[in-house]
Scaffold this motif. Sequence first.
Motif, PDB file in Angstrom:
ATOM      1  N   GLY A 108      -5.694  -2.916   8.065  1.00 45.08           N
ATOM      2  CA  GLY A 108      -4.596  -3.870   8.199  1.00 45.08           C
ATOM      3  C   GLY A 108      -3.771  -3.625   9.452  1.00 45.08           C
ATOM      4  N   ALA A 161      -2.112  -4.938   2.628  1.00 53.04           N
ATOM      5  CA  ALA A 161      -1.616  -5.636   3.815  1.00 53.04           C
ATOM      6  C   ALA A 161      -0.100  -5.725   3.833  1.00 53.04           C
ATOM      7  N   VAL A 173      -8.142  -6.913   6.055  1.00 52.74           N
ATOM      8  CA  VAL A 173      -8.189  -6.114   4.829  1.00 52.74           C
ATOM      9  C   VAL A 173      -9.168  -6.692   3.818  1.00 52.74           C
ATOM     10  N   THR A 231      -5.345  -0.156   4.310  1.00 54.87           N
ATOM     11  CA  THR A 231      -4.101  -0.012   5.067  1.00 54.87           C
ATOM     12  C   THR A 231      -4.366   0.182   6.550  1.00 54.87           C
ATOM     13  N   SER A 261      -2.991  -9.213   8.943  1.00 54.66           N
ATOM     14  CA  SER A 261      -3.582  -8.031   8.314  1.00 54.66           C
ATOM     15  C   SER A 261      -4.576  -8.410   7.224  1.00 54.66           C
TER      16      SER A 261
END
Length: 275
Positions: free
Chosen positions: A223, A144, A262, A220, A258
Amino acid sequence: MKQRLLTAAIGIPLFFVVLFFYATPVFNGALSLILGIGVYELLQTAQYGRKKVITVTCVLFGVLLPWFELPVLKPYRVILLFLFAAVLMAALLKWHDEIRMEQISQLFFVSVVYPIALTTLVYIRDSFDTAHGLFYTVLVFSCAWAADAGAYFAGRFFGKHKMSPKISPNKTIEGLIGGVITSLLFAVAISAAFSAIMASQNVAVSINYLSLLGATLLGTMVGVFGDLVASVMKRQNGIKDYGTIMPGHGGIVDRFDSVFFVAPAIFVWLQFFMI
């Protein structure tokens, strides 16, 4: 920039203090604090703060969720969830001229779905031994925050092609690439550090780098998705930030938007693939 760095200088040590107490109720308490502030910010953004009984009920339920695994609460999780839903339905009946059913749905989403998403960090901790759980938790935040930092600097220096101009004008394709690369580098570094620490304690650790790569890429991208969702919600409510508690970053939701996405993604990955 100075405000962001100052906030980071205060926040990063606090983050490591919480991780030091990872296997204790302090970790649950930290998540409760984050969720309490976060739920409040989301309610204020949607302008639900006028009904204090609704605000207090939603915030309290969000704060309570990280403790649902305690033996004293675990048998009553479903009951508590339905009681919370009943309170929202009662609020709809009482203020039916002011509150619509879709607003109740939003209240439920903000107070239940977001807190459950962050509470998966507790599930990760409790599903593994302390060392491995801590590694996976750090990986969550790396996906994140390292990606966010990498995207920020890559976008600032190299960004030319807008990724989603109507939702988040400052995000670029170059920033996304920089974020992915930074996240991968951090994941490898964290894995190497974890292996070295365990080796110093005469414990051999084998890292599945293919699984690590997959988890990091998933985390990723999810996120980024969460960041864009938060941006859409801000635009629809006509605000720039969810709060001001973290100068240079905004509110708790701005910093953890995020992480909310995540954490459950990594938790699900770990149910099928070990790292």
